[in-house]
Scaffold this motif. Structure first.
Motif, PDB file in Angstrom:
ATOM      1  N   UNK A  11     -34.374   7.844  12.043  1.00 43.83           N
ATOM      2  CA  UNK A  11     -33.402   7.787  10.940  1.00 43.83           C
ATOM      3  C   UNK A  11     -33.102   9.202  10.443  1.00 43.83           C
ATOM      4  N   UNK A  12     -34.122  10.020  10.299  1.00 45.22           N
ATOM      5  CA  UNK A  12     -33.927  11.407   9.886  1.00 45.22           C
ATOM      6  C   UNK A  12     -33.099  12.180  10.890  1.00 45.22           C
ATOM      7  N   UNK A  13     -33.407  11.945  12.169  1.00 48.49           N
ATOM      8  CA  UNK A  13     -32.660  12.634  13.223  1.00 48.49           C
ATOM      9  C   UNK A  13     -31.194  12.201  13.227  1.00 48.49           C
ATOM     10  N   UNK A  14     -30.934  10.914  13.101  1.00 49.14           N
ATOM     11  CA  UNK A  14     -29.562  10.398  13.070  1.00 49.14           C
ATOM     12  C   UNK A  14     -28.820  10.928  11.843  1.00 49.14           C
ATOM     13  N   UNK A  15     -29.533  11.006  10.710  1.00 48.31           N
ATOM     14  CA  UNK A  15     -28.923  11.545   9.499  1.00 48.31           C
ATOM     15  C   UNK A  15     -28.545  13.007   9.701  1.00 48.31           C
ATOM     16  N   UNK A  16     -29.454  13.767  10.274  1.00 57.06           N
ATOM     17  CA  UNK A  16     -29.179  15.190  10.517  1.00 57.06           C
ATOM     18  C   UNK A  16     -27.986  15.353  11.445  1.00 57.06           C
ATOM     19  N   UNK A  17     -27.909  14.555  12.513  1.00 58.74           N
ATOM     20  CA  UNK A  17     -26.777  14.634  13.435  1.00 58.74           C
ATOM     21  C   UNK A  17     -25.475  14.264  12.739  1.00 58.74           C
ATOM     22  N   UNK A  18     -25.506  13.237  11.876  1.00 56.39           N
ATOM     23  CA  UNK A  18     -24.304  12.823  11.150  1.00 56.39           C
ATOM     24  C   UNK A  18     -23.854  13.929  10.203  1.00 56.39           C
ATOM     25  N   UNK A  19     -24.817  14.563   9.525  1.00 57.90           N
ATOM     26  CA  UNK A  19     -24.482  15.662   8.614  1.00 57.90           C
ATOM     27  C   UNK A  19     -23.905  16.829   9.398  1.00 57.90           C
ATOM     28  N   UNK A  20     -24.502  17.151  10.510  1.00 55.34           N
ATOM     29  CA  UNK A  20     -24.002  18.251  11.344  1.00 55.34           C
ATOM     30  C   UNK A  20     -22.592  17.941  11.841  1.00 55.34           C
ATOM     31  N   UNK A  21     -22.360  16.680  12.246  1.00 55.56           N
ATOM     32  CA  UNK A  21     -21.017  16.299  12.691  1.00 55.56           C
ATOM     33  C   UNK A  21     -19.998  16.473  11.573  1.00 55.56           C
ATOM     34  N   UNK A  22     -20.357  16.059  10.361  1.00 53.29           N
ATOM     35  CA  UNK A  22     -19.456  16.201   9.219  1.00 53.29           C
ATOM     36  C   UNK A  22     -19.199  17.671   8.926  1.00 53.29           C
ATOM     37  N   UNK A  23     -20.248  18.479   8.973  1.00 51.84           N
ATOM     38  CA  UNK A  23     -20.087  19.918   8.725  1.00 51.84           C
ATOM     39  C   UNK A  23     -19.176  20.534   9.770  1.00 51.84           C
ATOM     40  N   UNK A  24     -19.398  20.184  11.034  1.00 51.71           N
ATOM     41  CA  UNK A  24     -18.529  20.699  12.101  1.00 51.71           C
ATOM     42  C   UNK A  24     -17.082  20.308  11.859  1.00 51.71           C
ATOM     43  N   UNK A  25     -16.871  19.057  11.464  1.00 62.14           N
ATOM     44  CA  UNK A  25     -15.516  18.573  11.201  1.00 62.14           C
ATOM     45  C   UNK A  25     -14.871  19.348  10.066  1.00 62.14           C
ATOM     46  N   UNK A  26     -15.609  19.550   8.975  1.00 56.40           N
ATOM     47  CA  UNK A  26     -15.070  20.271   7.823  1.00 56.40           C
ATOM     48  C   UNK A  26     -14.812  21.734   8.155  1.00 56.40           C
ATOM     49  N   UNK A  27     -15.719  22.361   8.893  1.00 55.61           N
ATOM     50  CA  UNK A  27     -15.519  23.763   9.280  1.00 55.61           C
ATOM     51  C   UNK A  27     -14.315  23.886  10.202  1.00 55.61           C
ATOM     52  N   UNK A  28     -14.195  22.948  11.136  1.00 57.37           N
ATOM     53  CA  UNK A  28     -13.046  22.966  12.042  1.00 57.37           C
ATOM     54  C   UNK A  28     -11.743  22.796  11.262  1.00 57.37           C
ATOM     55  N   UNK A  29     -11.733  21.864  10.301  1.00 55.96           N
ATOM     56  CA  UNK A  29     -10.539  21.668   9.476  1.00 55.96           C
ATOM     57  C   UNK A  29     -10.214  22.923   8.667  1.00 55.96           C
ATOM     58  N   UNK A  30     -11.254  23.538   8.107  1.00 57.50           N
ATOM     59  CA  UNK A  30     -11.042  24.749   7.315  1.00 57.50           C
ATOM     60  C   UNK A  30     -10.503  25.885   8.177  1.00 57.50           C
ATOM     61  N   UNK A  31     -11.068  26.058   9.358  1.00 59.28           N
ATOM     62  CA  UNK A  31     -10.584  27.116  10.255  1.00 59.28           C
ATOM     63  C   UNK A  31      -9.164  26.829  10.724  1.00 59.28           C
ATOM     64  N   UNK A  32      -8.868  25.569  10.955  1.00 60.50           N
ATOM     65  CA  UNK A  32      -7.510  25.191  11.344  1.00 60.50           C
ATOM     66  C   UNK A  32      -6.525  25.499  10.226  1.00 60.50           C
TER      67      UNK A  32
END
Length: 99
Positions: A11-32
């Motif tokens: 559960x911790x690992x899945x949470x970390x991956x979900x958070x990382x995915x969200x961060x990547x998405x937000x960073x990608x949107x910001x850079x775009x």
């Protein structure tokens, strides 16, 4: 009990991956968005520069003078007259300062 720590790990690992995915998405949107903003600003600057150059060309076209039309004797006479006026003004200024 043995499954509980294992479940918590996944559960911790899945949470970390979900958070990382969200961060990547937000960073990608910001850079775009930043890239889009930069491109728009560059376009605005390009248009601004073009407008300035067009206006300069128009003004240059309105003030076209053919250098061959200027008579060298007239030019020299104008220069001499300006020098005489400057000398007269210097003399008057000196007289004013001495008063």
């Amino acid at each position: 009990m043995s499954k509980s720590p294992l479940d918590a790990f996944f559960i911790g690992r899945a949470t970390a991956e979900a958070v990382i995915d969200r961060i990547e998405e937000k960073v990608t949107d910001a850079l775009s968005a930043l890239g889009k903003f930069d491109a728009e600003q560059r376009e605005q600057i390009r248009i601004f520069v073009e407008t300035i150059l067009e206006k300069a060309e128009q003004q240059k076209g309105n003030v076209t003078t053919d250098d061959s039309d200027i008579d060298p004797d007239e030019l020299q006479e104008t220069i001499d007259n300006l020098r005489a006026e400057i000398a007269q003004l210097k003399s008057e200024l000196q007289q004013y300062r001495n008063q």
